[in-house]
Design a protein around this motif. Structure first.
Motif, PDB file in Angstrom:
ATOM      1  N   THR A 244     -19.491  24.169 -18.824  1.00 61.67           N
ATOM      2  CA  THR A 244     -20.486  23.699 -19.788  1.00 61.67           C
ATOM      3  C   THR A 244     -20.710  24.711 -20.917  1.00 61.67           C
ATOM      4  O   THR A 244     -20.748  25.925 -20.687  1.00 61.67           O
ATOM      5  CB  THR A 244     -21.827  23.371 -19.099  1.00 61.67           C
ATOM      6  N   HIS A 245     -20.838  24.173 -22.105  1.00 59.89           N
ATOM      7  CA  HIS A 245     -21.308  24.957 -23.263  1.00 59.89           C
ATOM      8  C   HIS A 245     -22.679  24.388 -23.667  1.00 59.89           C
ATOM      9  O   HIS A 245     -23.073  24.472 -24.820  1.00 59.89           O
ATOM     10  CB  HIS A 245     -20.296  24.874 -24.400  1.00 59.89           C
ATOM     11  N   TYR A 246     -23.327  23.761 -22.667  1.00 54.22           N
ATOM     12  CA  TYR A 246     -24.648  23.175 -22.849  1.00 54.22           C
ATOM     13  C   TYR A 246     -24.579  22.063 -23.909  1.00 54.22           C
ATOM     14  O   TYR A 246     -23.527  21.412 -24.004  1.00 54.22           O
ATOM     15  CB  TYR A 246     -25.681  24.278 -23.108  1.00 54.22           C
TER      16      TYR A 246
ATOM     17  N   ASN B 260     -13.120  32.145 -26.913  1.00 57.55           N
ATOM     18  CA  ASN B 260     -12.810  31.517 -28.196  1.00 57.55           C
ATOM     19  C   ASN B 260     -13.573  30.234 -28.379  1.00 57.55           C
ATOM     20  O   ASN B 260     -14.160  29.702 -27.444  1.00 57.55           O
ATOM     21  CB  ASN B 260     -11.324  31.144 -28.240  1.00 57.55           C
ATOM     22  N   HIS B 261     -13.485  29.732 -29.583  1.00 49.67           N
ATOM     23  CA  HIS B 261     -13.865  28.351 -29.860  1.00 49.67           C
ATOM     24  C   HIS B 261     -12.583  27.621 -30.249  1.00 49.67           C
ATOM     25  O   HIS B 261     -11.612  28.248 -30.654  1.00 49.67           O
ATOM     26  CB  HIS B 261     -14.850  28.277 -31.023  1.00 49.67           C
ATOM     27  N   PHE B 262     -12.610  26.321 -30.144  1.00 47.08           N
ATOM     28  CA  PHE B 262     -11.560  25.530 -30.778  1.00 47.08           C
ATOM     29  C   PHE B 262     -11.939  25.505 -32.258  1.00 47.08           C
ATOM     30  O   PHE B 262     -12.885  24.827 -32.651  1.00 47.08           O
ATOM     31  CB  PHE B 262     -11.570  24.104 -30.223  1.00 47.08           C
TER      32      PHE B 262
ATOM     33  N   GLY C 144     -27.017  21.387 -27.395  1.00 47.35           N
ATOM     34  CA  GLY C 144     -27.393  21.398 -28.806  1.00 47.35           C
ATOM     35  C   GLY C 144     -26.963  22.606 -29.617  1.00 47.35           C
ATOM     36  O   GLY C 144     -27.110  22.618 -30.820  1.00 47.35           O
ATOM     37  N   HIS C 145     -26.423  23.625 -28.943  1.00 47.89           N
ATOM     38  CA  HIS C 145     -25.932  24.832 -29.615  1.00 47.89           C
ATOM     39  C   HIS C 145     -27.008  25.463 -30.506  1.00 47.89           C
ATOM     40  O   HIS C 145     -26.763  25.811 -31.669  1.00 47.89           O
ATOM     41  CB  HIS C 145     -24.679  24.526 -30.442  1.00 47.89           C
ATOM     42  N   PHE C 146     -28.181  25.642 -29.929  1.00 44.96           N
ATOM     43  CA  PHE C 146     -29.301  26.230 -30.683  1.00 44.96           C
ATOM     44  C   PHE C 146     -29.248  27.751 -30.561  1.00 44.96           C
ATOM     45  O   PHE C 146     -29.513  28.309 -29.501  1.00 44.96           O
ATOM     46  CB  PHE C 146     -30.638  25.711 -30.144  1.00 44.96           C
TER      47      PHE C 146
ATOM     48  N   ARG D 130     -17.791  21.078 -38.020  1.00 51.18           N
ATOM     49  CA  ARG D 130     -18.492  22.060 -38.831  1.00 51.18           C
ATOM     50  C   ARG D 130     -19.477  22.791 -37.934  1.00 51.18           C
ATOM     51  O   ARG D 130     -20.251  22.171 -37.231  1.00 51.18           O
ATOM     52  CB  ARG D 130     -19.250  21.383 -39.977  1.00 51.18           C
ATOM     53  N   TRP D 131     -19.441  24.057 -37.986  1.00 53.36           N
ATOM     54  CA  TRP D 131     -20.349  24.855 -37.156  1.00 53.36           C
ATOM     55  C   TRP D 131     -21.400  25.483 -38.037  1.00 53.36           C
ATOM     56  O   TRP D 131     -21.125  25.869 -39.159  1.00 53.36           O
ATOM     57  CB  TRP D 131     -19.592  25.948 -36.429  1.00 53.36           C
ATOM     58  N   GLY D 132     -22.544  25.571 -37.521  1.00 55.54           N
ATOM     59  CA  GLY D 132     -23.617  26.265 -38.212  1.00 55.54           C
ATOM     60  C   GLY D 132     -23.408  27.763 -38.105  1.00 55.54           C
ATOM     61  O   GLY D 132     -22.368  28.217 -37.670  1.00 55.54           O
ATOM     62  N   PRO D 133     -24.377  28.495 -38.516  1.00 55.36           N
ATOM     63  CA  PRO D 133     -24.278  29.962 -38.419  1.00 55.36           C
ATOM     64  C   PRO D 133     -24.429  30.382 -36.964  1.00 55.36           C
ATOM     65  O   PRO D 133     -25.469  30.847 -36.539  1.00 55.36           O
ATOM     66  CB  PRO D 133     -25.454  30.437 -39.276  1.00 55.36           C
ATOM     67  N   ILE D 134     -23.355  30.162 -36.202  1.00 55.31           N
ATOM     68  CA  ILE D 134     -23.544  30.128 -34.754  1.00 55.31           C
ATOM     69  C   ILE D 134     -23.704  31.494 -34.122  1.00 55.31           C
ATOM     70  O   ILE D 134     -24.250  31.593 -33.046  1.00 55.31           O
ATOM     71  CB  ILE D 134     -22.427  29.379 -34.047  1.00 55.31           C
ATOM     72  N   VAL D 135     -23.186  32.509 -34.730  1.00 55.13           N
ATOM     73  CA  VAL D 135     -23.464  33.816 -34.134  1.00 55.13           C
ATOM     74  C   VAL D 135     -24.093  34.652 -35.233  1.00 55.13           C
ATOM     75  O   VAL D 135     -23.587  34.732 -36.323  1.00 55.13           O
ATOM     76  CB  VAL D 135     -22.189  34.509 -33.632  1.00 55.13           C
TER      77      VAL D 135
ATOM     78  N   PHE E 100     -12.429  28.358 -23.987  1.00 57.81           N
ATOM     79  CA  PHE E 100     -12.672  27.784 -25.306  1.00 57.81           C
ATOM     80  C   PHE E 100     -14.038  27.092 -25.318  1.00 57.81           C
ATOM     81  O   PHE E 100     -14.252  26.159 -24.547  1.00 57.81           O
ATOM     82  CB  PHE E 100     -11.578  26.768 -25.644  1.00 57.81           C
ATOM     83  N   ASP E 101     -14.922  27.563 -26.178  1.00 55.14           N
ATOM     84  CA  ASP E 101     -16.246  26.942 -26.282  1.00 55.14           C
ATOM     85  C   ASP E 101     -16.154  25.652 -27.094  1.00 55.14           C
ATOM     86  O   ASP E 101     -15.335  25.533 -28.002  1.00 55.14           O
ATOM     87  CB  ASP E 101     -17.225  27.878 -26.993  1.00 55.14           C
ATOM     88  N   GLY E 102     -17.039  24.733 -26.800  1.00 55.63           N
ATOM     89  CA  GLY E 102     -17.122  23.506 -27.600  1.00 55.63           C
ATOM     90  C   GLY E 102     -15.846  22.702 -27.542  1.00 55.63           C
ATOM     91  O   GLY E 102     -15.384  22.180 -28.550  1.00 55.63           O
TER      92      GLY E 102
ATOM     93  N   ILE F  18     -23.106  30.296 -22.646  1.00 53.34           N
ATOM     94  CA  ILE F  18     -24.250  29.986 -23.499  1.00 53.34           C
ATOM     95  C   ILE F  18     -23.821  30.060 -24.966  1.00 53.34           C
ATOM     96  O   ILE F  18     -23.133  31.010 -25.347  1.00 53.34           O
ATOM     97  CB  ILE F  18     -25.372  31.021 -23.266  1.00 53.34           C
ATOM     98  N   PRO F  19     -24.241  29.103 -25.785  1.00 49.78           N
ATOM     99  CA  PRO F  19     -23.938  29.184 -27.209  1.00 49.78           C
ATOM    100  C   PRO F  19     -24.375  30.528 -27.808  1.00 49.78           C
ATOM    101  O   PRO F  19     -25.483  31.003 -27.550  1.00 49.78           O
ATOM    102  CB  PRO F  19     -24.739  28.020 -27.806  1.00 49.78           C
ATOM    103  N   CYS F  20     -23.475  31.123 -28.571  1.00 51.01           N
ATOM    104  CA  CYS F  20     -23.727  32.408 -29.248  1.00 51.01           C
ATOM    105  C   CYS F  20     -24.077  33.528 -28.278  1.00 51.01           C
ATOM    106  O   CYS F  20     -24.557  34.577 -28.710  1.00 51.01           O
ATOM    107  CB  CYS F  20     -24.832  32.283 -30.295  1.00 51.01           C
TER     108      CYS F  20
HETATM  109 ZN   LIG Z   1     -20.319  27.932 -29.205  1.00 53.42          ZN
END
Ligand SMILES: [Zn+2]
Length: 368
Positions: free
Chosen positions: A148-150, A309-311, A152-154, A4-9, A67-69, A201-203
């Motif tokens: 790396t996609h780091y 992309n993301h998976f 905590g995905h903040f 489950r992803w948060g409101p990532i972008v 592919f992120d994450g 970097i996330p988002c």
């Molecule tokens: Zn991401």
């Protein structure tokens, strides 16, 4: 496993403004010359395209699937056989906390956040982490790259998000990422630290000036988080190769410009609402965009095309389907090489800088 992803972008990323890269000159590519042949599959020798261009020869059309994450067993199971079949090498950007079982979440402290907090899930059960380690080992054994996609995905709204982090905070985030990789190595992870050469970097939310010194301090060579208006060649800045995610006109959206990543395309199509009944439509729009972007680069500056992309299983899996279909059709094309970031960097280093500049100073490839 579906995450489950948060409101990532957020609108922040979508409303990014761009420095339009014009005024770089209009020198055309050297005409003529043979294009390199695709590499033979399964060959242990360096691929045939990994060499200096001959005089007048055009670069291969590189396509960088990333592919992120990259923690989903199900998606690795789909991508690995497909990539092998079409001789593609891809990059998985791993969120480091996917290597940390949920029971150990307290071992991660995101910069500016409380211990054990993250905007995405942690690694799940011990067994799920073990499966993920096996997937990652399988991927690198087949020549794919892990970046790396780091951790905590903040992103914006989950403050302090990456766009507010200082160099020291990026350093702390990367220290922890590599700590999780080292820890996983004691449990069988075979992704060598020195093969992790870059990330996203996330988002896409972060300040490159703050990030770059942290990347360099960790021996990283590239970032693929910045965007560019159209498809552009990687540039070396502050010792880091910038592979930009293109912002392109989407034919199905009356030419509206969108960051060419799955989430951003989804957001522009229906505000990123789950509408599985429209999956075929979304797949078609995404696939048409990828095809047009590829053709634009191939016909003009031959800049490597980043397909970010993301998976994910968003909206009935529409975006993963589009990416997989595109990979299947494009990687087997003449003059085309589906490669990792590390491979493209290695190839660029083999070239005469003046020859690369000839292409780099062409206008960005645009979709018409
Ligand atoms: Zn991401």
């Amino acid at each position: 496993m579906t995450r489950r992803w948060g409101p990532i972008v957020t609108g922040v990323a979508l409303a990014l403004t761009f420095a339009v890269l014009v005024g770089l000159g209009t020198v055309g590519p050297a005409a003529g010359g043979d294009d390199p042949a695709p590499a033979a599959q399964g060959s242990a020798a360096p691929p045939s395209w990994m060499r200096k261009l001959r005089p007048g020869e055009k670069p291969p059309q590189f396509v960088l699937f990333s592919f992120d994450g990259a923690g989903s067993h199900e998606h690795w199971q789909r991508v690995l056989p497909l990539a092998e079949k079409v001789n593609a090498h891809v990059t998985g950007f791993l969120s480091g906390i996917y290597l940390l079982p949920d029971t150990r979440r307290g071992e991660y402290t995101g910069p500016g956040h409380a211990p054990g907090r993250a905007a995405i899930g942690f690694g799940g059960t011990e067994q799920e982490v073990a499966n993920r380690i096996a997937d990652l080992n399988d991927a690198v054994a087949r020549g794919h790259e892990i970046g790396t996609h780091y951790n905590g995905h903040f992103c914006s709204g989950n403050e302090p998000s990456g766009s507010r982090w200082s160099t020291a905070q990026w350093t702390a985030e990367l220290d922890q990422f590599f700590g999780f990789v080292r820890d996983a190595a004691t449990r069988g992870l075979l992704v060598a630290e020195n093969t992790i050469k870059g990330g996203r970097i996330p988002c896409l939310e972060g300040d490159f000036a703050a990030l770059a010194p942290a990347l360099a301090a960790h021996g990283l060579a590239y970032d693929s988080s910045l965007t560019s208006d159209g498809i552009t060649w990687p540039q070396l800045r502050d010792g880091i190769w910038q592979f930009r995610v293109p912002v392109v006109r989407v034919p199905a959206l009356a030419g509206k410009k969108v960051i060419m990543m799955d989430y951003n395309l989804w957001y522009s199509l229906n505000g990123a609402q789950e509408e599985p009944s429209r999956d075929k439509e979304f797949t078609a729009v995404t696939l048409d965009t990828y095809r047009a972007a590829y053709q634009a680069a191939l016909n003009t500056n031959r800049a490597p095309l980043t397909v970010g992309n993301h998976f994910n299983d968003w909206s009935g899996g529409a975006f993963s389907d589009a990416t997989e279909q595109f990979m299947a059709e494009v990687c087997v094309r003449e003059h085309t090489v589906c490669a990792t970031y590390a491979q493209v960097i290695k190839w660029m280093k083999l070239q005469d800088p003046e020859v690369l500049d000839t292409f780099r100073t062409m206008p960005p490839a645009q979709l018409t």
